[in-house]
Every structure is written in C-alpha cells, then in structure tokens.
Design a protein around this motif. Structure first.
Motif, PDB file in Angstrom:
ATOM      1  N   VAL A  51     -33.225 -44.278 -26.723  1.00 41.41           N
ATOM      2  CA  VAL A  51     -33.919 -43.589 -25.634  1.00 41.41           C
ATOM      3  C   VAL A  51     -33.386 -44.121 -24.313  1.00 41.41           C
ATOM      4  O   VAL A  51     -32.764 -45.179 -24.263  1.00 41.41           O
ATOM      5  CB  VAL A  51     -35.453 -43.805 -25.703  1.00 41.41           C
ATOM      6  N   ASP A  52     -33.665 -43.366 -23.274  1.00 46.50           N
ATOM      7  CA  ASP A  52     -33.197 -43.781 -21.958  1.00 46.50           C
ATOM      8  C   ASP A  52     -33.746 -45.151 -21.588  1.00 46.50           C
ATOM      9  O   ASP A  52     -34.928 -45.439 -21.809  1.00 46.50           O
ATOM     10  CB  ASP A  52     -33.632 -42.761 -20.897  1.00 46.50           C
ATOM     11  N   TRP A  91     -39.891 -40.418 -23.943  1.00 43.99           N
ATOM     12  CA  TRP A  91     -39.251 -40.354 -25.250  1.00 43.99           C
ATOM     13  C   TRP A  91     -39.361 -38.942 -25.830  1.00 43.99           C
ATOM     14  O   TRP A  91     -40.406 -38.285 -25.660  1.00 43.99           O
ATOM     15  CB  TRP A  91     -39.906 -41.329 -26.231  1.00 43.99           C
ATOM     16  N   ILE A 131     -36.163 -39.705 -33.508  1.00 42.06           N
ATOM     17  CA  ILE A 131     -35.326 -40.420 -32.539  1.00 42.06           C
ATOM     18  C   ILE A 131     -34.418 -41.347 -33.339  1.00 42.06           C
ATOM     19  O   ILE A 131     -34.889 -42.132 -34.174  1.00 42.06           O
ATOM     20  CB  ILE A 131     -36.169 -41.239 -31.545  1.00 42.06           C
ATOM     21  N   GLN A 176     -39.207 -49.916 -26.852  1.00 38.47           N
ATOM     22  CA  GLN A 176     -38.412 -49.276 -27.901  1.00 38.47           C
ATOM     23  C   GLN A 176     -37.747 -50.287 -28.819  1.00 38.47           C
ATOM     24  O   GLN A 176     -37.062 -49.912 -29.775  1.00 38.47           O
ATOM     25  CB  GLN A 176     -37.344 -48.354 -27.283  1.00 38.47           C
TER      26      GLN A 176
END
Lengths: 482, 246
Positions: free
Chosen positions: A325-326, A359, A364, A376
C-alpha cells in the motif's frame, strides 16, 4: 440453572483460554513418562507408564488408544528397519518400592492396534538391577547410531548410575558379553541422540511425581563417543552431576521430563516430554511437544509462536512483511539542529485509523521492506485450535493488526491478503520454529495443489511460496515484538 | 550505504530548489538556465568506463545472469521534490502516462528520436561491462539532466526454448516498473537503492525466441541505475539466453 451471564462468562473465558494456550497439546493428552513419538501408518504414537498411550492423527490433537502390553514404566519406541522396537521397565516402583528392575524389549510391525499386522513379539530382558546395587533398571532410552548402525540403550534413575548397554539391532537382545557402562548420576528418564559429530545424553533432574511441586527439568551433556564421558557446557561430567538445561518450567507448565526427539526433516526437529502439571488442565500430567533448537552445539527447547502482534521479519535481509500500500507520511519533518532547551514531548505513532482509508478494500498483495512499525507491517498471529494442526503445533491465522485482513495462499503459489478471514485452509498457516531459532511459515494448503510450500523471500522485497530449504535464509522468518 | 543516504539527504534541499520549477515558475527559468550552464561548461564528459559502444556479436548474460545490452532513451525531465513521493498511486499514474508515441510497444533503433513534450530525445544502443546499467552516467555523459528524470530502456531477450516459472529479478536506484512482453512484471516503489534481486516478479514464462523487456525508472536526486536478470525456479540465474537489440 446456570445463568445466561455465567454462560457468557464461561464461553468468553473458554474463548480466551483456547486462543491463548498453545503449549500443551489438545484433546486428552494425559500421560506420564511418554516415549519418544513414533510415526506409524500416518499416525503418531507415544506410550506411557502403566501400559497404553496416546494416538494422534495430526500430531496436535492427542487422545488415548495406543496399546502396549507388559505394564511397567516409562517405555521408549525406536523404528529399526520396517519394525518398531519397544522397550520398557518392569520395576519395583522406585520411590515407593524396591529397586530391583528389568528392562525388556519387544517388536511390532505396526503401532496401529487396528492393523492386521499389529502383534507384539514376546518381551526379552536386556538389563536388570538387583535392588541392592547403585542402579535401578527403569526408564530406558534407545539410540540407533547413525554413524555405524549400532543400537544402544541407556537406563536408570536417581538411585545410582545411569547405564549404557549395547543391543543387537536385528534381535533387540543384548549383545552377548556386553558389559554395562556407568555414564551419569542423579538423572532419570535418559535418552540419547546424535547430532553433528556429538552424542548427547539427555536426562531429567529434580523431583518427579509431585504435581505442581515437581521440580523436574531436562538437562544434557555431550561426548564425542557414545560411551562417554558426557560433559556439560562447563566441562563437568554427568558422572559428577553435570548437565546443561534444555527445558524447565514455564508458561504454567511445570516439571518437564522424559525427553524424546523427532527429526521431522532437515531444519525441523521436535522434542517431546511430559509436564508433571499443566495448570490449565487441572494440574494433570500432559504430553508436551515443542521445537528443538540448536545453539552453539547444544540442544535447547524452543517455543511455538505465542498469540500476539508482531513484525514478521525476513531472515534474508531483515526487511518486514507488509501490505503493498502507499507509504503514508507521518506529520513532521527533520528535527535536528533544534534548540536543545525546547521542551520535548511524545509523538504518536502512526495508527491504523490514520491510513486504513487509503488502502484498497479488496485483496492486497504483499511486499517486504524496511520495518517502520507502520500499520501495514503489524501482524496479529492467533492459533485456530479447531482447524487441526501438525506435530506439536496448531494452525494459525495471520491478520493485519486491528483488522480481519488475512494472509492467504493463492492458486498460483503466491501470497496475498484477503479482506476477511474465513477459515478456509489457504488462510491457515503452519508455523514451525526451526533448529536455528528462526521460523518457517507454511500455508495449510495451496488451492488446487498438493505441493507443500513455504513463505519465501524470492527477492529482498518480494514474498512468494516455494519449497523450503533449510540452507537458505530466504525460507526463514522471525516474529519480533516491538 | 548509510553515507550514501546521508549525502542524498543533504542534497535534497538543493535539488528541491532546482526541481520545483513547476511550483515556482518565477524561479524556474533562472534555475534551469543556471543548471544548463553548469552542465555545458563541462566539456570532457564520456560514457566510459560505464558503457561501451554497441557490438554486433552474440551477447549472452554475464556469468551472474545480468543483462548488459540495452537501448536507452535520454531522460525525460520529471520534476519531483522528494523521492518519498514514489508511492504505488503516484507510480501507477507516472508510469502509465504517455510521454512519447508508442512508448509501451516501441522497439527502437539506435539513433531514433522521439518527442516527449518539448524534449527531443534519442535512443542509444549501449552495452556495459558492469552488472548494472548506470543511467546517471548515461545521462551525464550525454549532458542531460541527471536528477528528477524518467528513463526508458528496452532490450530483447532471446530464449532457446519456452521457459516456465522463471522470475525477473531487478534492483533499481529510483522506482521502476518492468514489463516482459508488454505485461507488467514488477513494480519497485519508494526511494530505492539499487540492490541486486531486490524485487522479483511472480513466476512468468519466457517465450521461445524473442522476448521484449522494457523498463521505466523514475528518480529525484540519486545515482540512477538498475540491474536485472532472470532466475529459474530454484533461484539460479538463467544464462542460456542471448540479448539483442531487435
């Protein structure tokens, strides 16, 4: 009539108990003086004092049902060729009785009492004590020397010496003319094992058979020769009482004794024992199975992963498993070259609520990167006791802390996370502590596949599923609590 | 590595000033002029020893499996104030934006030019004796911007047979995206240092014959470079390949 509140309380307590206690086996694992665990026809067996023993389909859930004639005490099992050699002590009873004892061996082609091949040979006496000498013929342990195929038997208790005799691996009888050697004192429940050029003599020190007040603990010495002398890490001979600790009490389990080793595969070893008292199971004597580690040439009892929240660190580079995720920046920038007198204050860590809306909501995928204790990267590991297990451990669910987002194997042998844990087998994980103290993580199944694969670093930053190789740090992980 | 990181960190404020032209148009022309002047005053630049001229002989991966023959496009200017902006969201936009025609399919020839916005950029066929392709030195050698840039590179991997379950294993200074036969194989996000086998693709198949490998790499301040090889199912480098420009 039990009140609803009490019922809820009981259910809640059971739920808490069932998810927190993972050290003892489940089922009815009640046994004293268990033998080394043996695998026969796809099931695990261990025999105990007084006849009979336990059977397990998966190595985690244990119940009665094993059959051993002869009564007596503290048997051991060793597979020699395609047969099982069972040894046990017929004794005066140690503490409460005399010390005249006999060690007997017998064979069986299978340990499954339902098998048509299940038939014990007549027991044969291979060693004895006369009740007067400094020896009590009880508590036998077997070793088939992997270097030369010779078969050895250690036996004895606190009443004098632990002795070593040689047996014929074809007959299970004593080698003619063989004289017993004294190899230790102060021990009981000895067992022998070989590892990397050393012979190890495991013994149990302390007080037996006193429930939660038993001081039983397992110690070890080693020798370059099977005949000794066995010395501990301080150079003290076991003939002088030496012994280095392998396992003592802990985690509400008291009085470990009667060591046995199972080599599952390269890098995966388990040790069996009993605990004189499991305080979570009425203080009864129970079977224990735990990882066996090797540190600087010495065996040490390891630990199953305890329920909790961890960084899952790759042994390959030290990076942490996390969601792809970012990266969300925390507030604040460079904070050096500040006025030293400026008041200091805590800065909150980044929390799940700060980032979860960024998210994706579906699956993911995963990456491995430097640990920054970001949401995360935090994994909650919980045993799923009803999902079965493997030798010495339950399957676990592994979810992002504070969420139900679960680690899962995919049909193309990769790993991902699914939004919700549903309990399907590809979301269940076997976690074995390896002999070097790191952990192996394996999905219970890979969809549409019969392959047995482990979580592996295919690159520094990339996780996948692949065959386990103990010689590769790609295959090893650490559960770190920060 | 730590020292390198520190240097990188200290460069940031200066580079930030240079690269925020879009945000501060009043300063942009001056900064760009100053930067260009600094570049042009250095007349002794060379690609050696980082690159060698293209050869026509058979080229295989090096003994460790690294691919050393590439077509490299002069860098596209891509201002960024910090390398920490290279998140998945950013990169998915940045790497899927069309900067020049046919950028996802082109198999260019040496010397071919493309137009990317106001920039006219040239493809160069080059080889290296290093395991890594030092894009910073490529840009520096051609008097192009070295920081805040977007590189494109293409090569052709010829396989003697269909190879299943191989993985592309790459490292890049700067974030990068890798395509194998037009399919995205790997994305390396964040402020990356170039580390061999840093990121690895899922299992993929190399076709018998020609396979086109394409990479785009974005960087702010940093010594941009990449390395790439293929690994087999056991993690062993795949070396029975040949590398060509077409």
């Amino acid at each position: 009539m039990i009140s609803i509140n009490k019922l809820f309380t009981a259910v809640a307590l059971y739920t808490f108990w069932s998810t927190q206690v993972v050290h003892a086996q489940i089922g009815k694992p009640f046994i004293h003086d268990p033998s080394t665990i043996a695998l026969s026809d796809g099931k695990y067996y261990t025999f105990g004092t007084g006849g009979g023993g336990l059977i397990s389909e998966d190595g985690w859930s244990w119940n009665g049902g094993a059959v051993r004639p002869g009564g007596g005490a503290a048997p051991d099992i060793l597979k020699v060729g395609d047969r099982y050699l069972i040894v046990y002590g017929a004794t005066g009873g140690g503490l409460a009785g005399g010390h005249a004892g006999k060690i007997l061996t017998m064979w069986n082609k299978t340990l499954d009492p339902k098998s048509p091949d299940f038939k014990y040979s007549d027991p044969v006496v291979v060693a004895s004590s006369d009740g007067v000498e400094d020896q009590d013929a009880i508590d036998p342990g077997l070793l088939l020397d992997p270097t030369d195929g010779r078969l050895w038997l250690s036996y004895g208790t606190y009443f004098g010496y632990i002795r070593l005799v040689e047996l014929d691996p074809k007959t299970g009888e004593r080698i003619k003319g063989n004289k017993a050697l004294d190899i230790a004192i102060d021990c009981e429940a000895t067992d022998l094992m070989y590892q990397d050029g050393w012979y190890y003599l495991l013994g149990t020190h302390g007080t037996c058979c006193d429930g939660p007040n038993s001081t039983y603990n397992i110690v070890v010495g080693r020798s370059r020769k099977v005949t000794g002398p066995y010395v501990d890490n301080m150079g003290r001979e076991m003939l002088k009482g030496g012994g280095k600790m392998v396992l003592a009490a802990g985690d509400r389990l008291i009085g470990p004794g009667h060591f046995g080793r199972v080599v599952v595969e390269p890098g995966v070893q388990k040790m069996s024992c009993h605990y004189e008292a499991d305080l979570d199971q009425s203080g009864r004597s129970v079977l224990g199975i735990r990882p066996l580690l090797w540190k600087n040439g010495w065996p040490v009892a390891g630990d199953n992963v305890k329920p909790g929240t961890y960084e899952i660190e790759s042994e390959r580079r030290g990076y942490a498993l996390g969601l792809k995720v970012d990266f969300v920046r925390m507030p604040g920038r460079m904070r050096f070259n500040r006025n030293a007198d400026e008041p200091v204050k805590p800065v909150p860590s980044q929390e799940l609520a700060d980032v979860i809306k960024t998210w994706p909501t579906g699956n993911i995928d995963l990456r491995i990167d430097d640990y920054m204790f970001r949401p995360q990267q935090k994994w909650t590991v919980t045993p799923v006791l009803e999902a079965g297990g493997y030798l010495g451990g339950p399957y676990y669910k592994i979810v992002i802390a504070g969420t139900d987002r679960a680690l899962a194997a995919t049909a193309d042998a990769e790993v991902t996370t699914v939004p919700t844990f549903t309990g399907v087998p590809e979301q269940l994980w076997r976690i074995d502590q390896l002999t070097d103290g790191t952990y192996r993580i394996m999905p219970k199944v890979i969809p549409n596949s019969k392959e047995s694969l482990a979580l592996v670093s295919s690159g520094d930053s990339t996780p996948t599923l692949a065959r386990f190789d103990m010689n590769s740090d790609n295959c090893k992980w650490n559960f770190r609590s920060h | 590595m730590k020292k390198n990181r520190m240097r990188k960190a200290f460069l940031l404020p200066a580079v930030y000033l240079m690269l925020t032209g879009a945000a501060f148009p009043g300063h942009s022309a001056y900064l760009h002029k100053k930067w260009s002047y600094a570049v042009q005053t250095d007349t002794g630049r060379t690609l050696a020893p980082y690159f060698i001229a293209p050869t026509t002989g058979k080229k295989t991966p090096n003994p460790d499996g690294f691919i050393q023959r590439w077509l490299l496009l002069e860098p596209i200017n891509k201002p960024n104030r910090t390398n920490t902006v290279f998140t998945y969201t950013y990169l998915n936009t940045a790497f899927n934006t069309e900067y020049f025609p046919n950028q996802f399919t082109i198999l260019p020839k040496d010397g071919e030019t493309v137009k990317a916005g106001e920039q006219e950029l040239t493809w160069h066929a080059l080889e290296t004796n290093n395991f890594n392709v030092k894009l910073f030195r490529f840009a520096y050698g051609y008097y192009k911007h070295t920081y805040a840039v977007l590189f494109w590179a293409v090569t052709v991997v010829n396989s003697p047979r269909e190879m299943k379950n191989v993985r592309l294993a790459a490292g890049s200074n700067g974030a990068s995206i890798w395509w194998v036969n037009s399919k995205e194989a790997l994305l390396l996000e964040g402020d990356r240092r170039m580390v061999m086998d840093d990121g690895v693709s899922n299992r993929l198949t190399l076709n018998k014959g020609k396979n086109i490998i394409r990479v785009a790499l974005i960087n702010g301040p940093g010594l941009s470079d990449f390395c790439v090889r293929f690994l087999d199912e056991k993690g062993v480098p795949v070396k029975d390949l040949t590398i060509s420009y077409q």
